[in-house]
Structures are given as structure tokens and as C-alpha cells.
Design an enzyme around this catalytic site. Structure first.
Site, PDB file in Angstrom:
ATOM      1  CB  CYS A 213      45.130  38.491  40.969  1.00  0.00           C
ATOM      2  SG  CYS A 213      46.547  39.098  41.891  1.00  0.00           S
TER       3      CYS A 213
ATOM      4  CD  GLU B  83      42.191  35.877  40.488  1.00  0.00           C
ATOM      5  OE1 GLU B  83      42.977  36.683  41.115  1.00  0.00           O
ATOM      6  OE2 GLU B  83      41.310  36.259  39.734  1.00  0.00           O
TER       7      GLU B  83
END
Length: 229
Positions: free
Chosen positions: A2, A105
Site C-alpha cells: 500500500c 496495509e
């Protein structure tokens, strides 16, 4: 991946586990880095080798070639394409390690906000992410267009439930080989394609949604709020 990580140990702690004999030129500082919520486009401590020297430099997270002015600078490079695609051709020979303590994440679990998870090694050891970049020269110092990207691969095991991509993490022995300028490019490609640490090496747990705001910086951002997987 991410695109958020923690880098709070001191650079000497990260280097100690590598057991590299090289003399180090340290532009990062002697104190613990104490960065718990590191975002793309900011300066991140990276390790790279020039001649016989191990260099520790702050380098911008994100890079694009000079001709790619129509897009934002990527922060990650897919391992399946990085060695042969035109986008990263100029920096593929310039290998680095991004040493981190953990990364984050976000998972959609049906709440008002996506749930952030912290991912770290189960043994608590440093995480050595394979990276490439346009890196500072020991003789000339930082350059205007310096930057780096972290190489990512498909996730495996239970980590797939957190995100489908993750950094390619090398054990200390492979990290040393990756950093060595004498390592052939073909060997380097095989390392990141096939010898990254498996999912079983890592654990993950929920953390507070405050980590989603890059202005939040404190150590509480890495505090567990749920069970460890």
C-alpha cells in the site's frame, strides 16, 4: 504494497545484522530514526554500495525516468517486469536495500474506514527490502533527481488476505549479495524472483486507524489492537 512503512531503529542497528565489513559513510545520523509512519515522496534511509564503501543515505521514496513526465513517480516496481521493462531500465543496475521495521496495509472489513494492519518479521529482526534507484554519489552528494523504488512480488499464504502484493524481503546473506556491485544482473534478477523471504516469516496485527493520517507520527501507531496472525 500500500505504501507506508516504519523505520524507527538506528541505522547502525540495521547495518549490524548485515555483518558487512565495508566502511560506512553515514548521511542518516547516529540516533534512532524514530519514524513510525513513513509515507511516499519523503526521504527514507537506504543502504547502497559504491566501491568499497557502504553508504547510508536519505533518498526520496519514488522515482521516474526523465521522459515519464505524464505520470506520478512510482514507489514500487513489480518483480516480474523490473529487470526488463523500459521504465526502470536506467536504475536496474543500481541496487539498494531499504531497511525497515515493518510496513502497513489496509483491508476493507466493512467498517467506515479500512482497517490498517502492521506486518513485521515474527523474530523481530530487521526487514531488508530489495530496492533500486537513482542514488547519491559518495563524491558528489545528493542529486536533484535521486529516488528509489521498492521491488514487490505476489503475496503468499495467509498474507494474501491482507494484500496481494508485498515487498521482496531478503535475508542478510542475500541482502549482502544484492548490494554487492560484483553480483551479475542476471543473478540479482533470480534472487528477487525466487529467493525472497516466504510469507511464513511474517506476522501481522491490527493497529489504530490513526496511521492513515500521515500527520500522525507517534510510537502508538505500531501498537497492536487485535490478535496476531
Amino acid at each position: 504494497m500500500c505504501g507506508r512503512l516504519s523505520q524507527y531503529s538506528g541505522i547502525h542497528d540495521f547495518v549490524a545484522a548485515l555483518s558487512m565489513p565495508n566502511a560506512m559513510v553515514n548521511s542518516v545520523g547516529e540516533l534512532p530514526l524514530e519514524r513510525y509512519n513513513v509515507a511516499p515522496t519523503t526521504q527514507v534511509a537506504v543502504l547502497h554500495v559504491q566501491g568499497e564503501l557502504l553508504l547510508a543515505d536519505p533518498v526520496r521514496w519514488g522515482w521516474r525516468p526523465h521522459w515519464a513526465t505524464d505520470r506520478a513517480a512510482p514507489i514500487n516496481a513489480r518483480v516480474e517486469k523490473v529487470a526488463h521493462g523500459p521504465f526502470f531500465r536506467a536504475i536496474w543496475p543500481h541496487r539498494a536495500i531499504t531497511p525497515i521495521n515493518n510496513w502497513f496495509e489496509w483491508v476493507d472489513e466493512g467498517g467506515q474506514k479500512k482497517q490498517p494492519y502492521l506486518i513485521r518479521r515474527r523474530d523481530g529482526a530487521p526487514i531488508y527490502c530489495a530496492a533500486i534507484g537513482q542514488l547519491p554519489n559518495a563524491n558528489e552528494g545528493p542529486g536533484e533527481h535521486d529516488g528509489f523504488v521498492i521491488i514487490t512480488a505476489d503475496s503468499g499464504g495467509g498474507m494474501v488476505d491482507i494484500h496481494d502484493r508485498r515487498p521482496v524481503v531478503l535475508n542478510p546473506e542475500l541482502a549482502r549479495e544484492w548490494l554487492d556491485p560484483a553480483t551479475p544482473k542476471e543473478r540479482a534478477e533470480q534472487m528477487v524472483l525466487h529467493q525472497g523471504e516466504p510469507a511464513e516469516v511474517f506476522e501481522w496485527y491490527k493497529v489504530d486507524t490513526a496511521v492513515g493520517n500521515v500527520r500522525n507520527k507517534g510510537e502508538t501507531l505500531i501498537t497492536q489492537i487485535g490478535g496476531v496472525s
